[in-house]
Design a protein around this motif. Sequence first.
Motif, PDB file in Angstrom:
ATOM      1  N   THR B  55       0.816  -1.202   0.000  1.00 32.91           N
ATOM      2  CA  THR B  55       0.000   0.000   0.000  1.00 32.91           C
ATOM      3  C   THR B  55       0.854   1.258   0.000  1.00 32.91           C
ATOM      4  O   THR B  55       0.324   2.346   0.004  1.00 32.91           O
ATOM      5  N   GLY B 132      -2.614  -6.077   3.611  1.00 29.20           N
ATOM      6  CA  GLY B 132      -2.890  -4.658   3.852  1.00 29.20           C
ATOM      7  C   GLY B 132      -3.892  -4.045   2.901  1.00 29.20           C
ATOM      8  O   GLY B 132      -4.591  -3.091   3.248  1.00 29.20           O
ATOM      9  N   ASN B 382       1.026  15.810  13.302  1.00 22.94           N
ATOM     10  CA  ASN B 382       2.055  14.851  13.694  1.00 22.94           C
ATOM     11  C   ASN B 382       3.433  15.463  13.486  1.00 22.94           C
ATOM     12  O   ASN B 382       3.752  15.935  12.409  1.00 22.94           O
ATOM     13  N   HIS B 387       5.348  19.101   9.328  1.00 26.91           N
ATOM     14  CA  HIS B 387       4.190  19.965   9.175  1.00 26.91           C
ATOM     15  C   HIS B 387       4.269  21.238  10.012  1.00 26.91           C
ATOM     16  O   HIS B 387       3.419  22.098   9.904  1.00 26.91           O
ATOM     17  N   LYS B 413       3.327  11.077  16.617  1.00 26.87           N
ATOM     18  CA  LYS B 413       3.072  10.363  15.367  1.00 26.87           C
ATOM     19  C   LYS B 413       1.638  10.576  14.937  1.00 26.87           C
ATOM     20  O   LYS B 413       0.777  10.908  15.724  1.00 26.87           O
ATOM     21  N   PHE B 414       1.375  10.332  13.675  1.00 21.71           N
ATOM     22  CA  PHE B 414       0.035  10.452  13.154  1.00 21.71           C
ATOM     23  C   PHE B 414      -0.909   9.498  13.889  1.00 21.71           C
ATOM     24  O   PHE B 414      -2.056   9.834  14.169  1.00 21.71           O
ATOM     25  N   ALA B 415      -0.387   8.298  14.201  1.00 18.23           N
ATOM     26  CA  ALA B 415      -1.207   7.311  14.893  1.00 18.23           C
ATOM     27  C   ALA B 415      -1.684   7.846  16.243  1.00 18.23           C
ATOM     28  O   ALA B 415      -2.823   7.622  16.646  1.00 18.23           O
ATOM     29  N   ASP B 416      -0.794   8.565  16.945  1.00 19.93           N
ATOM     30  CA  ASP B 416      -1.180   9.123  18.248  1.00 19.93           C
ATOM     31  C   ASP B 416      -2.287  10.148  18.083  1.00 19.93           C
ATOM     32  O   ASP B 416      -3.208  10.227  18.890  1.00 19.93           O
ATOM     33  N   LEU B 418      -4.518  10.246  15.634  1.00 18.05           N
ATOM     34  CA  LEU B 418      -5.767   9.564  15.304  1.00 18.05           C
ATOM     35  C   LEU B 418      -6.397   8.920  16.537  1.00 18.05           C
ATOM     36  O   LEU B 418      -7.616   8.939  16.703  1.00 18.05           O
ATOM     37  N   ARG B 431      -4.613  18.163  11.187  1.00 17.46           N
ATOM     38  CA  ARG B 431      -4.260  18.055   9.781  1.00 17.46           C
ATOM     39  C   ARG B 431      -4.527  16.638   9.271  1.00 17.46           C
ATOM     40  O   ARG B 431      -4.421  15.653   9.998  1.00 17.46           O
ATOM     41  N   VAL B 435      -4.278  10.605  -0.498  1.00 11.81           N
ATOM     42  CA  VAL B 435      -3.763  10.335  -1.838  1.00 11.81           C
ATOM     43  C   VAL B 435      -4.690   9.315  -2.450  1.00 11.81           C
ATOM     44  O   VAL B 435      -5.059   8.342  -1.796  1.00 11.81           O
ATOM     45  N   ASP B 437      -6.339   6.272  -4.636  1.00 11.11           N
ATOM     46  CA  ASP B 437      -5.900   4.940  -5.008  1.00 11.11           C
ATOM     47  C   ASP B 437      -6.119   4.706  -6.494  1.00 11.11           C
ATOM     48  O   ASP B 437      -5.385   3.969  -7.140  1.00 11.11           O
ATOM     49  N   SER B 455     -12.084   6.763   6.629  1.00  9.33           N
ATOM     50  CA  SER B 455     -11.194   7.808   7.146  1.00  9.33           C
ATOM     51  C   SER B 455     -11.945   9.044   7.590  1.00  9.33           C
ATOM     52  O   SER B 455     -11.383  10.131   7.630  1.00  9.33           O
ATOM     53  N   TYR B 457     -12.757  10.869  10.306  1.00  8.26           N
ATOM     54  CA  TYR B 457     -12.400  10.963  11.720  1.00  8.26           C
ATOM     55  C   TYR B 457     -13.068  12.140  12.403  1.00  8.26           C
ATOM     56  O   TYR B 457     -12.844  12.397  13.568  1.00  8.26           O
TER      57      TYR B 457
END
Lengths: 312, 534
Positions: B55, B132, B382, B387, B413-416, B418, B431, B435, B437, B455, B457
């Motif tokens: 991915t 994935g 993140n 950024h 991180k971005f994960a944190d 989210l 932010r 992109v 697919d 997505s 959120y």
Amino acid sequence: MFRFILRRLLQMVLAFFGTTLIVYALMFAGQSDPIQALAGERPVTAAQRAYLTEKYHLDQTGVGGFFYRYLDYVKNLLQGDLGQSLTGRQIGDILQQAWPVTVRLALIALAVAIIFGVTAGVIAGIRRAGVFDNSTLVLTLLVLGIPTIVLAPIAQYFLGVRWQLFPPTAGAQPSFYALLLPGIVLGSLSLATALRLTRTSVAENLRADYVRTARSKGLVKRRIVSVHVLRNSLIPVVTFLGVELGNLMSGAIITEGVFNIPGVGFNLFRGIRTEDGPLVVGIVSVLVVVYLLSNLVVDVLYAVLDPRIRYE
Amino acid sequence: MRVRRLAAWTALPLVVTLGLAACGSGGDGGSSGGQDAAVSIQISEPQHLVPTNTTETSGSQVLAGLFSPLVDYDAQNKPYEVAAQSVTSSDNNKVWTIKLKDGFTFHNGEKVTSDDYINAWNYGAYAPNGQGASYFFEKIAGYQDLQGEKPKAKTMSGLKKVDDLTFQVTLAEPYIDFKSMLGYTAFYPLPEAAFSAPGVLNDSYEQAPIGQGPFKMKGTWQHDSKLDVERYDAYPGEKPQVKDVEFRVYQQLTAAYSDLQSDNLDVLPTIPTENLSTAQSDLGENYQTSPMSSFQFLAFPTFEKDYSKPDVRKAISMAIDRDEITKSIFKGSQQSARSFVSPVLPGYRDNTTGAAGQFNPTEAKKLYQAAGGPSKITISYNGDGGHKDWVDATCNQLKANLGVDCVGSAEPKFADLLTKVEKKQPVGLFRMGWVMDYPSMEDYLGPLYSTNGSSNYYGYSNPEFDRLVKEGAAAPTQAEAIKKYQQAEDILAKDMPVIPLRFGENVYGHSSKVKNVQMDLFQRVNLVKIEAAG
């Protein structure tokens, strides 16, 4: 001597398990969501999450989960299996590829530090307050003041890109020549410290009683310096260089990144960034062994340099 | 005696160094021009090289050489057949018949048949395989039976073989853009040799993937180092202009940039941000840009009282000078965005946000005060993604133009980020990026703003919007689909659940040893078109 080494080896086993336990605990505590970290900014599907959670026992949480995973890890480790990284590659394979290039890089750096650092240190020590001594003082302070993160790209830009004296990056199977520039950059910091250390030590020993005695006996200066002074002066330098070998291997993160060398430092950095616990612990375990072994070598070298330590 | 021993101790490391160094091999073959040329392309270490598990861009770039997609996209981003002879649908776009071109073979000599597609897709969709890109098969009938810890079935009921070169795909619901979707990496076929048993992938397959594309593997995947591929002469499609391609793994873009400048590397698909300001003068004609599909935006936690009013959201959008930020911080390498879908798509309209997208500080302040917006704004991002600069600049604009207090708040991180958003913790604005697919408006609208979007959120939910996107997907013709999607986009402009900020571009560079370097919308180098210079 044999008993001395044996005792040190036994201590190493204890130290090894102690440190891996601590590192494992720290990695475990700092982990937020390794699966998401692995996927970057993309959403992780429920199916993939379930698959990875089961594969790495991530469903075991809390203190119980920690010991479950640590014991599981140690059990596999004793069987010679470092396990899989979160990306599914064997950590043993990763390390097998990463170590040789890092070891070569570290040894070049160490050789640079010894050849130039110790030699220049001895000269500066003998000719204290001379032109050579003062100019090396300025130079070493300059080098010590510039962090690798600045020094490495500057060296790469001027020596690699602008004047094309060296290849700008080294890659995975670098030639000795390609590793030379990163090696010098990596070694420059230890070179500066080794130089200052040798210089002070030599200068101090030159004033010692035994040198005066030797001189009054009529020994030639070269023999006094090379046999009596140098031998005694090297003890602190050897201590420093021994520890530095470990530092060079783990501290190559920046240098390896700038010169694109996929060695230990790079893998460690990637492991931390992606919260890849198994990979980080695997690398650190081996780093611990390196530190322990280099300390052992330092202790043995002491005994060679100073007989009093040998007979303790 | 003693002196000599001491000398031996100090000399030892040096000898070892030289000895070890002598083991190394160095130097590359060097490229000769024309059809036998070799080029090198920067990638980062791919995570996986199984089509249904890939991915990210680097893996996708390598697979694009090894495989040939069923469809590719033309200059207008409409799909055209490559490995497929035809892709046709029943009237309501629910049953799709895919006919394969004759003459395609895998690199091990196997003939490509419809079974190779069916097996690969079933493998990808089967949840316990943990692939994935599994969710790309979601639209195919029977996908749900392959989910869960103990799936009910191992194959999707929607896939049916007609003959060796034809198969039929039945979707759970009509979907007009299914043909576009087939260009995505996950829809490549797998040879029989990839499986050790039916449905079980061979462990070693990934180390040297066998595809049916213009290039085949030369040796195996050298992790963290490189992947070498060479031209596959039995490939029936358009022949590449070069013989060998080396995908060279870099950990840092700046290192690759140094190599590019000294001609040690041929193509760098992304110029590192640090070098953007000097790249044009460093590289001259070899510095290039082309359209790409990325979309950067600021999202509102619409479930929070402060940001629940569309007027507040619009006012914040009007207070941001997008052009200034793209110019000063991104050095023109991105474009200001005033629509919710990327300009590369069929159906894109300029400026769909209307007045809310225009920089107008006086109106913004009036509107903001009338709607009672919060006196303090936080923008979360993140910290590992570079950024900080634009977020701080945006905050400064909000401070100046709305008279509010504004701070940028970095999560590691971005994960944190989210995780916090999912738990509805107060993060303020945050932010996001997207992109595509495959080129379809639905790929932007559906996942990002539908009530159950993967997505979404920000808790945005508008039944009217959901209905329009659904109707668009089920529309009988492209024109009607686009019309519905555009109506859906108009609803977004009214509600402003997010603020569109920037559309991305490929900003890339190449050495003077290559020419005709083209990049597609997915940040991949076109391996068939690239040529050796001179």
